[in-house]
Design a protein around this motif. Structure first.
Motif, short mmCIF file in Angstrom:
data_model
loop_
_atom_site.label_atom_id
_atom_site.label_comp_id
_atom_site.label_asym_id
_atom_site.label_seq_id
_atom_site.Cartn_x
_atom_site.Cartn_y
_atom_site.Cartn_z
N ASP A 33 0.83 -1.20 0.00
CA ASP A 33 0.00 0.00 0.00
C ASP A 33 0.87 1.25 0.00
N LEU A 34 1.91 1.25 0.81
CA LEU A 34 2.81 2.40 0.89
C LEU A 34 3.57 2.59 -0.42
N ILE A 35 3.93 1.51 -1.08
CA ILE A 35 4.59 1.61 -2.39
C ILE A 35 3.67 2.31 -3.38
N ILE A 36 2.43 1.87 -3.44
CA ILE A 36 1.47 2.47 -4.38
C ILE A 36 1.21 3.93 -4.03
N LEU A 37 1.07 4.24 -2.75
CA LEU A 37 0.88 5.64 -2.35
C LEU A 37 2.08 6.49 -2.74
N GLY A 38 3.29 5.96 -2.56
CA GLY A 38 4.49 6.70 -2.94
C GLY A 38 4.54 6.98 -4.43
N LEU A 39 4.15 6.00 -5.23
CA LEU A 39 4.15 6.20 -6.69
C LEU A 39 3.08 7.20 -7.10
N LEU A 40 1.95 7.19 -6.42
CA LEU A 40 0.90 8.17 -6.74
C LEU A 40 1.27 9.56 -6.27
N LYS A 41 2.13 9.66 -5.27
CA LYS A 41 2.58 10.97 -4.82
C LYS A 41 3.40 11.67 -5.91
N GLU A 42 4.13 10.89 -6.70
CA GLU A 42 4.92 11.45 -7.81
C GLU A 42 4.00 12.13 -8.82
N GLN A 43 2.95 11.43 -9.21
CA GLN A 43 1.96 11.96 -10.14
C GLN A 43 0.79 11.00 -10.22
N PRO A 44 -0.40 11.48 -10.60
CA PRO A 44 -1.55 10.58 -10.74
C PRO A 44 -1.27 9.50 -11.79
N LYS A 45 -1.83 8.31 -11.56
CA LYS A 45 -1.62 7.20 -12.48
C LYS A 45 -2.86 6.32 -12.51
N HIS A 46 -3.01 5.57 -13.59
CA HIS A 46 -4.05 4.56 -13.64
C HIS A 46 -3.43 3.22 -13.25
N GLY A 47 -4.25 2.22 -12.99
CA GLY A 47 -3.78 0.95 -12.48
C GLY A 47 -2.73 0.27 -13.34
N ASN A 49 -9.83 4.94 -15.14
CA ASN A 49 -9.76 5.52 -13.80
C ASN A 49 -8.33 5.97 -13.53
N VAL A 50 -8.19 7.20 -13.09
CA VAL A 50 -6.89 7.75 -12.72
C VAL A 50 -6.94 8.06 -11.23
N PHE A 51 -5.92 7.62 -10.51
CA PHE A 51 -5.88 7.75 -9.06
C PHE A 51 -4.86 8.80 -8.64
N ARG A 52 -5.23 9.56 -7.61
CA ARG A 52 -4.36 10.59 -7.04
C ARG A 52 -4.27 10.37 -5.54
N SER A 53 -3.10 10.64 -4.98
CA SER A 53 -2.97 10.50 -3.53
C SER A 53 -3.55 11.73 -2.84
N GLU A 54 -4.11 11.51 -1.68
CA GLU A 54 -4.60 12.59 -0.83
C GLU A 54 -3.47 12.94 0.12
N GLU A 55 -2.74 13.99 -0.20
CA GLU A 55 -1.50 14.35 0.49
C GLU A 55 -1.62 14.38 2.01
N ARG A 56 -2.67 14.97 2.51
CA ARG A 56 -2.82 15.12 3.96
C ARG A 56 -2.91 13.76 4.64
N ARG A 57 -3.70 12.86 4.10
CA ARG A 57 -3.85 11.52 4.69
C ARG A 57 -2.59 10.70 4.54
N VAL A 58 -1.94 10.80 3.37
CA VAL A 58 -0.72 10.02 3.12
C VAL A 58 0.39 10.46 4.06
N GLY A 59 0.58 11.76 4.22
CA GLY A 59 1.62 12.27 5.10
C GLY A 59 1.41 11.83 6.54
N LYS A 60 0.17 11.86 6.99
CA LYS A 60 -0.13 11.44 8.35
C LYS A 60 0.19 9.97 8.55
N GLU A 61 -0.16 9.12 7.59
CA GLU A 61 0.12 7.68 7.69
C GLU A 61 1.61 7.41 7.71
N CYS A 62 2.35 8.07 6.83
CA CYS A 62 3.80 7.85 6.78
C CYS A 62 4.47 8.29 8.07
N ARG A 63 4.05 9.42 8.61
CA ARG A 63 4.63 9.88 9.88
C ARG A 63 4.34 8.90 11.00
#
Length: 91
Positions: free
Chosen positions: A7-21, A70-84
């Protein structure tokens, strides 16, 4: 909630830019093949789960005459909180 590594790998890749599956699967195969093996089914299952948890949002895009995807984007606020909370000893 603690997220699994894939899950963290996928979130990290989506943080770079939005992507489809399909694009996410290709990036994992190309860039992370020595570190992680994630099947297509796992990518799509994880995206659905992360969307339900509010870590990613989905939009629909059309490229010319190609079918909508479908194109997916990370929700920065939620992702940052989880990583911390996952990696910081001070959470």
């Amino acid at each position: 909630m603690s997220l699994p590594v894939q899950d963290l790998i996928i979130l990290g890749l989506l943080k770079e830019q939005p992507k489809h599956g399909y694009e996410l699967k290709n990036v994992v195969d190309e860039r992370l093949r020595y570190f992680a093996e994630i099947t297509s089914g796992t990518v799509y299952y994880t995206l659905k789960k992360l969307e339900k948890l509010g870590y990613v949002t989905r939009s629909h895009e059309r490229d010319g005459d190609r079918p909508e995807r479908n194109v997916f984007r990370s929700e920065e606020r939620r992702v940052g909180k989880e990583c911390r909370s996952r990696w910081s000893p001070y959470h």
